[in-house]
Design a protein around this motif. Structure first.
Motif, mmCIF file in Angstrom:
data_model
loop_
_atom_site.group_PDB
_atom_site.id
_atom_site.type_symbol
_atom_site.label_atom_id
_atom_site.label_comp_id
_atom_site.label_asym_id
_atom_site.label_seq_id
_atom_site.Cartn_x
_atom_site.Cartn_y
_atom_site.Cartn_z
ATOM 1 N N ARG A 9 48.877 79.992 64.853
ATOM 2 C CA ARG A 9 49.451 79.367 66.046
ATOM 3 C C ARG A 9 50.423 80.327 66.740
ATOM 4 O O ARG A 9 50.410 80.464 67.967
ATOM 5 C CB ARG A 9 50.150 78.068 65.640
ATOM 6 C CG ARG A 9 50.634 77.231 66.824
ATOM 7 C CD ARG A 9 51.259 75.931 66.350
ATOM 8 N NE ARG A 9 50.262 75.081 65.687
ATOM 9 C CZ ARG A 9 50.340 74.683 64.421
ATOM 10 N NH1 ARG A 9 51.363 75.070 63.668
ATOM 11 N NH2 ARG A 9 49.416 73.900 63.909
ATOM 12 N N ARG A 10 51.294 81.004 65.956
ATOM 13 C CA ARG A 10 52.275 81.918 66.533
ATOM 14 C C ARG A 10 51.585 83.112 67.208
ATOM 15 O O ARG A 10 52.016 83.562 68.278
ATOM 16 C CB ARG A 10 53.235 82.410 65.438
ATOM 17 C CG ARG A 10 54.259 83.452 65.896
ATOM 18 C CD ARG A 10 55.267 82.863 66.894
ATOM 19 N NE ARG A 10 56.088 81.854 66.281
ATOM 20 C CZ ARG A 10 57.253 82.091 65.678
ATOM 21 N NH1 ARG A 10 57.738 83.302 65.654
ATOM 22 N NH2 ARG A 10 57.928 81.097 65.145
ATOM 23 N N ALA A 11 50.523 83.617 66.607
ATOM 24 C CA ALA A 11 49.830 84.798 67.143
ATOM 25 C C ALA A 11 48.827 84.439 68.236
ATOM 26 O O ALA A 11 48.328 85.332 68.934
ATOM 27 C CB ALA A 11 49.126 85.538 66.015
ATOM 28 N N GLY A 12 48.523 83.139 68.377
ATOM 29 C CA GLY A 12 47.562 82.727 69.387
ATOM 30 C C GLY A 12 46.145 83.099 69.047
ATOM 31 O O GLY A 12 45.348 83.447 69.928
ATOM 32 N N VAL A 13 45.815 83.049 67.739
ATOM 33 C CA VAL A 13 44.458 83.392 67.299
ATOM 34 C C VAL A 13 43.962 82.293 66.361
ATOM 35 O O VAL A 13 44.690 81.351 66.034
ATOM 36 C CB VAL A 13 44.433 84.756 66.565
ATOM 37 C CG1 VAL A 13 44.894 85.872 67.481
ATOM 38 C CG2 VAL A 13 45.295 84.703 65.304
ATOM 39 N N SER A 14 42.732 82.433 65.917
ATOM 40 C CA SER A 14 42.182 81.470 64.965
ATOM 41 C C SER A 14 42.644 81.787 63.543
ATOM 42 O O SER A 14 43.065 82.908 63.239
ATOM 43 C CB SER A 14 40.653 81.491 65.015
ATOM 44 O OG SER A 14 40.171 82.727 64.499
ATOM 45 N N VAL A 15 42.555 80.794 62.674
ATOM 46 C CA VAL A 15 42.880 81.000 61.256
ATOM 47 C C VAL A 15 41.941 82.036 60.648
ATOM 48 O O VAL A 15 42.339 82.858 59.814
ATOM 49 C CB VAL A 15 42.787 79.663 60.484
ATOM 50 C CG1 VAL A 15 42.939 79.902 58.981
ATOM 51 C CG2 VAL A 15 43.845 78.690 60.969
ATOM 52 N N ALA A 16 40.686 82.021 61.104
ATOM 53 C CA ALA A 16 39.719 83.002 60.585
ATOM 54 C C ALA A 16 40.150 84.424 60.904
ATOM 55 O O ALA A 16 40.000 85.336 60.071
ATOM 56 C CB ALA A 16 38.340 82.728 61.185
ATOM 57 N N THR A 17 40.703 84.643 62.102
ATOM 58 C CA THR A 17 41.165 85.982 62.473
ATOM 59 C C THR A 17 42.328 86.417 61.586
ATOM 60 O O THR A 17 42.392 87.573 61.144
ATOM 61 C CB THR A 17 41.596 86.007 63.956
ATOM 62 O OG1 THR A 17 40.473 85.692 64.763
ATOM 63 C CG2 THR A 17 42.128 87.378 64.337
ATOM 64 N N VAL A 18 43.254 85.497 61.302
ATOM 65 C CA VAL A 18 44.364 85.810 60.394
ATOM 66 C C VAL A 18 43.809 86.217 59.033
ATOM 67 O O VAL A 18 44.252 87.197 58.413
ATOM 68 C CB VAL A 18 45.315 84.614 60.246
ATOM 69 C CG1 VAL A 18 46.386 84.909 59.191
ATOM 70 C CG2 VAL A 18 45.957 84.274 61.577
#
Length: 332
Positions: A9-18
């Motif tokens: 959420r903080r990075a503005g990406v999907s959980v998969a990307t993290v």
């Protein structure tokens, strides 16, 4: 406690990307990767490697079993292993087998039960049980310093040629009675250094005299006894080589107690350089092993084995350096 969802959420990406950034399972654009890492840092997120290991069957940990960790030689090897493992994203679990075959087998089993991905082991003089254990269970293993056979990955320093060089150096200085204080019987390092000693004698046309070869069991106390034994011979040596750093300390102690000065009364050279060898008076002529490089090479061999489980085994031998100082009788 921050979660992967919070990071996404903080990075503005999907959980998969993290997940891909953390586990390096897929290329991620540099700017996206930076956003994820910044979010991790801001939130204080800690990746759950245990949960990941349940999915991948990998713990990203290496078991290291090395005796006499306090010995400067093995301490430097440990530093090389640690640096190589850390760079590759692995943690270390360390155990000391105390050069005891039964204890060695036990600590290796304990490391294996901790589900390490592979092991780096400096084996004892009687490694049969250890070798049987890792072979039967197909544990990815690299043997360190002491060799067990060409069927396994292993890394060590060259031992034969450097000792030959020391013998030839003493012979070229005019010594004809050259003694060797050898290590623990059964170790490949002991066998190879004795072979180098005999090669050096042959190369300079000197006879092998059994009374000039004494066993110091790779320890200071054993070398004290070995030094006294050598010097009690009817024709004692005029020069002595010690086959590791612990035995060098023992030999120096015995020579001091006998009232002999190096190199005025007897010349001395040693296999294994150590940080304070240059501080002794006289300064110790020594063979320096590439300790940290040995540790780093062991990690790389293990990583290669994990990546390619069926590749042929490799033995890596690294060259040593002749450190010419004054204990051999040469001037500055």
């Amino acid at each position: 406690m921050a979660t992967m969802v919070d990071v996404a959420r903080r990075a503005g990406v999907s959980v998969a990307t993290v997940s891909h950034v953390l586990n390096e399972t897929r290329p991620v654009r540099p700017d996206t990767r930076k956003s994820v890492l910044d979010a991790i840092d801001e939130l204080g997120y800690t990746h759950n490697t245990l949960a990941r290991s349940l999915v991948t069957s990998r713990t990203r940990s290496i078991g290291l079993a090395v005796s006499a960790i306090s010995n400067p030689y093995f301490t430097e090897i440990l530093q090389g292993v640690e640096a190589g493992a850390l760079e590759a994203g692995y943690s270390l679990l360390i155990a000391d087998p105390h050069d005891d075959p039964a204890h060695e087998r036990k600590v290796v089993q304990l490391l294996h039960e901790r589900r390490v991905d592979g092991m780096i082991i400096a084996p004892s003089a009687e490694p049969a049980e250890l070798v049987e254990y890792v072979t039967k269970r197909e544990v990815p293993t690299v043997f360190l310093d002491r060799l067990v056979g060409d069927a396994y990955d292993q890394v060590c320093a060259e031992s034969t040629t450097p000792v030959r060089q020391l013998v030839e150096h003493f012979a070229d200085l005019g010594h004809t009675r050259i003694g060797l204080i050898a290590g623990l019987p059964g170790l490949s390092t002991t066998t190879e250094r004795v072979a180098g000693y005999r090669e050096g004698l042959r190369a300079r046309g000197l006879p092998f005299a059994p009374e000039l070869l004494a066993g110091g069991n790779s320890e200071a106390e054993g070398a004290e006894d070995a030094t006294r034994h050598l010097l009690a011979a009817p024709e004692p040596p005029t020069a002595v080589i010690t086959a590791n750093n612990a035995m060098t300390i023992g030999a120096l102690k015995a020579l001091g107690e006998l009232g002999l000065r190096v190199p005025r009364d007897i010349a001395l050279a040693c296999f294994d350089d150590f940080s304070w060898a240059d501080l002794f008076s006289p300064r110790l002529t020594a063979i320096a092993q590439p300790s940290r490089e040995i540790g780093a090479a062991a990690v790389q061999l293990l990583l290669d084995r994990l990546e390619q489980p069926t590749r042929p085994p490799r033995t890596v031998r690294l060259p040593c350096a002749f450190i010419h100082r004054t204990s051999c009788g040469c001037g500055e």
